[in-house]
Write a protein that holds these residues in place. Structure first.
Motif, PDB file in Angstrom:
ATOM      1  N   SER B 163       0.829  -1.209   0.000  1.00 34.44           N
ATOM      2  CA  SER B 163       0.000   0.000   0.000  1.00 34.44           C
ATOM      3  C   SER B 163       0.861   1.255   0.000  1.00 34.44           C
ATOM      4  CB  SER B 163      -0.957  -0.011   1.188  1.00 34.44           C
ATOM      5  OG  SER B 163      -0.238  -0.093   2.386  1.00 34.44           O
ATOM      6  N   SER B 164       2.146   1.142   0.357  1.00 33.52           N
ATOM      7  CA  SER B 164       2.997   2.332   0.297  1.00 33.52           C
ATOM      8  C   SER B 164       3.360   2.677  -1.142  1.00 33.52           C
ATOM      9  CB  SER B 164       4.293   2.099   1.065  1.00 33.52           C
ATOM     10  OG  SER B 164       4.018   1.459   2.265  1.00 33.52           O
ATOM     11  N   VAL B 165       3.310   1.687  -2.034  1.00 34.58           N
ATOM     12  CA  VAL B 165       3.704   1.931  -3.424  1.00 34.58           C
ATOM     13  C   VAL B 165       2.721   2.868  -4.121  1.00 34.58           C
ATOM     14  CG1 VAL B 165       4.295   0.797  -5.589  1.00 34.58           C
ATOM     15  CG2 VAL B 165       4.781  -0.320  -3.442  1.00 34.58           C
ATOM     16  N   ILE B 166       1.486   2.934  -3.597  1.00 35.00           N
ATOM     17  CA  ILE B 166       0.473   3.801  -4.195  1.00 35.00           C
ATOM     18  C   ILE B 166       0.969   5.233  -4.275  1.00 35.00           C
ATOM     19  CG2 ILE B 166      -1.867   4.677  -3.882  1.00 35.00           C
ATOM     20  CD1 ILE B 166      -2.521   1.995  -2.587  1.00 35.00           C
ATOM     21  N   VAL B 167       1.788   5.639  -3.282  1.00 36.38           N
ATOM     22  CA  VAL B 167       2.328   7.003  -3.282  1.00 36.38           C
ATOM     23  C   VAL B 167       3.060   7.284  -4.587  1.00 36.38           C
ATOM     24  CG1 VAL B 167       3.844   8.575  -2.079  1.00 36.38           C
ATOM     25  CG2 VAL B 167       2.596   6.879  -0.804  1.00 36.38           C
ATOM     26  N   ILE B 168       3.804   6.288  -5.077  1.00 32.18           N
ATOM     27  CA  ILE B 168       4.563   6.493  -6.309  1.00 32.18           C
ATOM     28  C   ILE B 168       3.612   6.792  -7.462  1.00 32.18           C
ATOM     29  CG2 ILE B 168       6.057   5.347  -7.982  1.00 32.18           C
ATOM     30  CD1 ILE B 168       7.288   3.836  -5.636  1.00 32.18           C
ATOM     31  N   GLY B 169       2.517   6.030  -7.530  1.00 37.53           N
ATOM     32  CA  GLY B 169       1.533   6.274  -8.577  1.00 37.53           C
ATOM     33  C   GLY B 169       0.948   7.671  -8.501  1.00 37.53           C
ATOM     34  N   ILE B 170       0.701   8.117  -7.271  1.00 37.35           N
ATOM     35  CA  ILE B 170       0.100   9.443  -7.098  1.00 37.35           C
ATOM     36  C   ILE B 170       1.078  10.531  -7.516  1.00 37.35           C
ATOM     37  CG2 ILE B 170      -0.636  11.069  -5.322  1.00 37.35           C
ATOM     38  CD1 ILE B 170      -2.069   8.762  -3.958  1.00 37.35           C
ATOM     39  N   ILE B 171       2.353  10.375  -7.130  1.00 32.79           N
ATOM     40  CA  ILE B 171       3.345  11.373  -7.543  1.00 32.79           C
ATOM     41  C   ILE B 171       3.519  11.351  -9.054  1.00 32.79           C
ATOM     42  CG2 ILE B 171       5.786  11.987  -7.404  1.00 32.79           C
ATOM     43  CD1 ILE B 171       5.789  11.223  -4.575  1.00 32.79           C
ATOM     44  N   ALA B 176       3.178  13.977 -14.088  1.00 34.10           N
ATOM     45  CA  ALA B 176       2.950  13.816 -15.519  1.00 34.10           C
ATOM     46  C   ALA B 176       1.848  14.727 -16.026  1.00 34.10           C
ATOM     47  CB  ALA B 176       2.590  12.370 -15.819  1.00 34.10           C
ATOM     48  N   SER B 177       0.985  15.218 -15.136  1.00 36.61           N
ATOM     49  CA  SER B 177      -0.110  16.066 -15.593  1.00 36.61           C
ATOM     50  C   SER B 177       0.378  17.430 -16.036  1.00 36.61           C
ATOM     51  CB  SER B 177      -1.131  16.263 -14.478  1.00 36.61           C
ATOM     52  OG  SER B 177      -1.694  15.043 -14.128  1.00 36.61           O
ATOM     53  N   ASN B 178       1.564  17.840 -15.590  1.00 38.54           N
ATOM     54  CA  ASN B 178       2.107  19.152 -15.909  1.00 38.54           C
ATOM     55  C   ASN B 178       1.131  20.255 -15.511  1.00 38.54           C
ATOM     56  OD1 ASN B 178       4.077  20.867 -16.810  1.00 38.54           O
ATOM     57  ND2 ASN B 178       3.167  21.036 -18.860  1.00 38.54           N
ATOM     58  N   SER B 179       0.601  20.134 -14.303  1.00 38.83           N
ATOM     59  CA  SER B 179      -0.341  21.119 -13.805  1.00 38.83           C
ATOM     60  C   SER B 179       0.019  21.409 -12.358  1.00 38.83           C
ATOM     61  CB  SER B 179      -1.762  20.570 -13.897  1.00 38.83           C
ATOM     62  OG  SER B 179      -2.559  21.093 -12.879  1.00 38.83           O
ATOM     63  N   LYS B 180      -0.091  22.687 -11.975  1.00 40.32           N
ATOM     64  CA  LYS B 180       0.331  23.034 -10.614  1.00 40.32           C
ATOM     65  C   LYS B 180      -0.589  22.397  -9.581  1.00 40.32           C
ATOM     66  CE  LYS B 180      -1.927  27.355 -11.516  1.00 40.32           C
ATOM     67  NZ  LYS B 180      -1.682  28.703 -11.970  1.00 40.32           N
ATOM     68  N   TRP B 181      -1.881  22.307  -9.921  1.00 39.80           N
ATOM     69  CA  TRP B 181      -2.804  21.704  -8.957  1.00 39.80           C
ATOM     70  C   TRP B 181      -2.422  20.251  -8.702  1.00 39.80           C
ATOM     71  CZ3 TRP B 181      -4.406  26.108  -7.806  1.00 39.80           C
ATOM     72  CH2 TRP B 181      -4.906  27.010  -8.727  1.00 39.80           C
ATOM     73  N   SER B 182      -2.163  19.534  -9.816  1.00 43.77           N
ATOM     74  CA  SER B 182      -1.854  18.111  -9.687  1.00 43.77           C
ATOM     75  C   SER B 182      -0.581  17.908  -8.901  1.00 43.77           C
ATOM     76  CB  SER B 182      -1.700  17.491 -11.072  1.00 43.77           C
ATOM     77  OG  SER B 182      -2.842  17.722 -11.829  1.00 43.77           O
ATOM     78  N   LEU B 183       0.438  18.710  -9.214  1.00 47.62           N
ATOM     79  CA  LEU B 183       1.732  18.502  -8.562  1.00 47.62           C
ATOM     80  C   LEU B 183       1.633  18.788  -7.075  1.00 47.62           C
ATOM     81  CD1 LEU B 183       4.600  17.718  -9.060  1.00 47.62           C
ATOM     82  CD2 LEU B 183       5.167  20.108  -9.386  1.00 47.62           C
ATOM     83  N   LEU B 184       0.982  19.919  -6.741  1.00 47.56           N
ATOM     84  CA  LEU B 184       0.852  20.253  -5.320  1.00 47.56           C
ATOM     85  C   LEU B 184       0.051  19.180  -4.590  1.00 47.56           C
ATOM     86  CD1 LEU B 184       0.233  24.082  -5.421  1.00 47.56           C
ATOM     87  CD2 LEU B 184       2.099  22.901  -4.299  1.00 47.56           C
ATOM     88  N   GLY B 185      -1.030  18.741  -5.233  1.00 48.45           N
ATOM     89  CA  GLY B 185      -1.859  17.710  -4.609  1.00 48.45           C
ATOM     90  C   GLY B 185      -1.079  16.438  -4.375  1.00 48.45           C
ATOM     91  N   SER B 186      -0.292  16.026  -5.391  1.00 48.13           N
ATOM     92  CA  SER B 186       0.425  14.759  -5.256  1.00 48.13           C
ATOM     93  C   SER B 186       1.515  14.871  -4.200  1.00 48.13           C
ATOM     94  CB  SER B 186       1.012  14.346  -6.595  1.00 48.13           C
ATOM     95  OG  SER B 186       2.008  15.253  -6.982  1.00 48.13           O
ATOM     96  N   LEU B 187       2.153  16.043  -4.120  1.00 45.34           N
ATOM     97  CA  LEU B 187       3.203  16.181  -3.109  1.00 45.34           C
ATOM     98  C   LEU B 187       2.616  16.182  -1.705  1.00 45.34           C
ATOM     99  CD1 LEU B 187       5.681  18.636  -4.790  1.00 45.34           C
ATOM    100  CD2 LEU B 187       5.883  16.194  -4.454  1.00 45.34           C
ATOM    101  N   ARG B 188       1.489  16.869  -1.566  1.00 44.92           N
ATOM    102  CA  ARG B 188       0.801  16.834  -0.273  1.00 44.92           C
ATOM    103  C   ARG B 188       0.444  15.410   0.094  1.00 44.92           C
ATOM    104  NH1 ARG B 188      -3.987  21.193   0.289  1.00 44.92           N
ATOM    105  NH2 ARG B 188      -2.751  23.085   0.422  1.00 44.92           N
TER     106      ARG B 188
END
Lengths: 214, 419
Positions: B163-171, B176-188
């Motif tokens: 279940s920790s690997v899911i983080v990689i998918g989210i990042i 890959a979305s090249n969007s600030k919303w996506s990047l900030l969300g994934s990092l959070r």
């Protein structure tokens, strides 16, 4: 340390208080009304009355219509279609001389010739009406039930067609203003608002009653 | 070749605590295979067992999304979806069909390969957690067959790792979305999931200390014998550990009040902002499958797994009981979601590092001391009495305060006459 533990305690119990409140909320009655399927909301407190001056569906009381064509002329979008013709018998010929429309208190109408005085209605008397629509019947009504008796204008035209295309109508209300007999009105009830159709042709309303002119 | 497939044969025959996995049950109850396939029967049984899970698990979101909408509606005095099917029960199906036919947009200047890969990674690893969860058990002859794809002897450890690997998918999705919303969300999301792994792991550890095994079926076996033998009641510390685990689990699956990665008011939709169509649906499936998996783990570790409330009553191998307990925890998650507002980022980290982690360490210490007093090897009913006394007193004090609070709010809402 005491502050730390009491912080946890307060955090836990306030969350639980909130959850108890939302759990109770789950069993309260729904406020949503499934509108097209559920009409009970008309009697509820939050029902909004249709406001006075609402512009709804057009309706023509053809019994009063004199086919003057004014509404069709003033209509900005030409959505009223009227065909009329003169009765045989030459100039001045009339379909009938005088006729009464008896408006009952329960919003029904009886069209016919009232015997006796129509200006004054005395209570607890019987009013005899020789019906013209449909013809031949005689009805007796208690004057307590009668709201008012209106005298019909002379009708000098046959109405062959009186169609209003509500799909075209722009709800300006000009036709109701020019109508000399006040027979063309906008319906101020719920039925005047919700008359949507799947087929546009069904929005063409025809108001002709051929049996009026027999 | 035969030796290679022999590995699968071993897997389906693995007996931990005298129980066999689902593949063994399939070999037992299904008719024998034709001769040319006999060599591969172990492999086929494993694949079939996996196929059952892969087929059933994506149906869970179908139910849970509707449940979520209905629960939210009921809490807010609404009716929820009502039009598609009776009481709107087909709404999710209709939404799913709609999403299938939607255009699959890939944002320009994004990383196309990672963008396509991310949803599959998330779904794969959230499904992988289901491999080691025992859903029930049935006795046939002398053997006990467990409804589990693979009865791993490191089960709970495997689930944590996967279940920790899911983080990689989210990042991946966010980058890959090249969007600030996506990047900030994934990092959070990454910060949150990595932080909350620690209280999850520590509270699981306090259970592992009691049961002395990492095997999921082994953990369930130790909770045999009814409500009082559930691990949550064994020690007062595992009672606390259950709540620590549950709170951290809510944060792990990124749900309100910890849904910072998807905060609508700040980040549009978080890491899946740019996704549409079926790829978006895959994120949805993963989210709800995760929710179910996390609740299933909580049930397995603390609430007796598929063991019934009363001893000896396991209807259909305990499967309905297990699903009911899990769905109840899912309901609690939804209930919390529609009760509490979203936390700020610093509050989120505060809660984790200053409260949950110290409390989990305290739990481990407490369980250790408890085991020292009442005997380390079995943790049998000797420790139950004192544990229940402590738990009941604590819950009583808490509930008293809660009902005081609930009635207090009523007083405040009464209108004050203005002078």
């Amino acid at each position: 340390m005491v502050g730390y533990i009491s912080n946890i305690y307060v955090g836990v119990y306030t969350v639980l208080v909130g959850m108890v409140i939302t759990f109770k909320q789950m069993f309260k009655p729904r406020v949503t009304h499934q509108y097209p399927y559920q009409y009970e909301f008309e009697r509820k407190d939050n029902y909004r009355e249709i406001p006075i001056g609402n512009r709804g569906q057009l309706h023509n009381r053809v019994e009063d219509c004199i086919v003057c064509n004014k509404c069709a002329q003033i209509c900005p979008v030409d959505c009223i279609y009227i065909d009329s013709r003169k009765p045989s018998g030459g100039r001045g010929a009339k379909l009938w001389e005088s006729m009464n429309v008896v408006h009952l208190k329960d919003r029904k109408q009886i069209i016919g010739i009232v015997e006796g005085d129509t200006k004054k209605i005395e209570p607890d008397t019987e009013i005899t009406i020789n019906q013209t629509v449909p013809t031949g019947q005689t009805r007796k009504v208690s004057s307590n039930d009668v709201d008012r008796i209106v005298e019909r204008k002379k009708v000098t035209f046959y109405m062959d067609r009186f169609d209003i295309d509500m799909a075209l109508c722009m709800y300006c209300g000009l036709c109701t203003e020019v109508c000399p007999t006040e027979c063309l009105t906008m319906v101020d009830t719920l039925q005047g608002i919700e008359y949507s159709e799947f087929d546009r042709a069904n929005l063409n309303y025809s108001f002709v009653k051929p049996e009026l002119y027999k | 070749m035969r030796q290679f497939f022999g590995i699968f044969g071993n897997l389906s025959e693995v007996t931990v605590g005298s129980s066999k996995p689902l593949a063994g049950l399939l070999l037992e109850i299904l008719p024998p295979l034709p001769a040319f396939l006999e060599e591969y029967e172990q492999l086929l049984a494993m694949i079939t067992a996996c196929g059952i899970f892969v087929g059933v698990v994506p149906l869970i979101p179908l139910v849970l999304v509707l449940a979520e909408r209905k629960v939210s509606a009921f809490i807010q005095d609404r009716t929820g979806p009502m039009r598609v099917g009776p009481w709107g029960i087909l709404q999710t199906l209709a939404d799913g069909v709609k999403l299938l036919f939607k255009e699959d947009l890939i944002p320009p200047y994004g990383d196309r390969v990672l963008f396509r890969l991310a949803p599959y990674i998330i779904v794969c690893f959230s499904l992988a957690a289901f491999v080691a969860i025992p859903f029930g058990a049935i006795d046939l002859g002398d053997e006990r067959y467990v409804f589990i794809v693979s009865n791993l002897n490191i089960g709970i450890f495997y689930i944590l790792a996967v279940s920790s690997v899911i983080v990689i998918g989210i990042i991946m999705a966010g980058w890959a979305s090249n969007s600030k919303w996506s990047l900030l969300g994934s990092l959070r999301s990454a910060a949150q999931m990595v932080s909350y792994e620690i209280p999850v792991g520590l509270s699981i550890l306090s259970v592992i200390m009691v049961v002395q095994t990492l095997n999921m079926q082994g953990i369930v076996d130790q909770q045999d014998g009814g409500l009082h033998s559930w691990l949550i009641f064994r020690t007062p510390f595992s009672f606390i550990a259950f709540f620590v685990f549950f709170i951290s689990a809510i944060a792990e699956v990124n749900r309100t009040p910890f849904d910072l990665p998807e905060a609508e008011s700040e980040l549009v939709a978080g890491f899946h902002t740019e996704y549409s169509g079926m790829r978006f649906a895959l994120f949805f499936i993963a989210e709800y499958a995760n929710m179910f998996a996390v609740c299933a783990i909580a049930v397995t570790l603390f609430l007796g797994g598929w063991q019934g409330v009363l001893p000896g009553i396991d209807i259909l191998g305990g499967l309905p009981g297990f699903v009911f307990k899990t769905l109840f925890l899912v309901f609690v998650m939804m209930w919390i979601r529609w009760t509490l507002p979203r936390l700020r980022v610093d509050q989120l980290m505060n809660l984790c590092w200053k409260y949950l982690i110290p409390v989990s360490f305290f739990n481990i210490l407490g369980v250790g001391i408890w085991m020292l007093i009442f005997g380390a090897d079995t943790m049998d009913m000797k420790s139950l009495g004192p544990s229940l006394v402590v738990i009941v007193i604590a819950v009583f004090i808490l509930l008293k305060q809660v009902f005081k609070g609930v009635s207090g709010t009523k007083r405040e809402t009464t209108p004050v006459p203005s002078s």
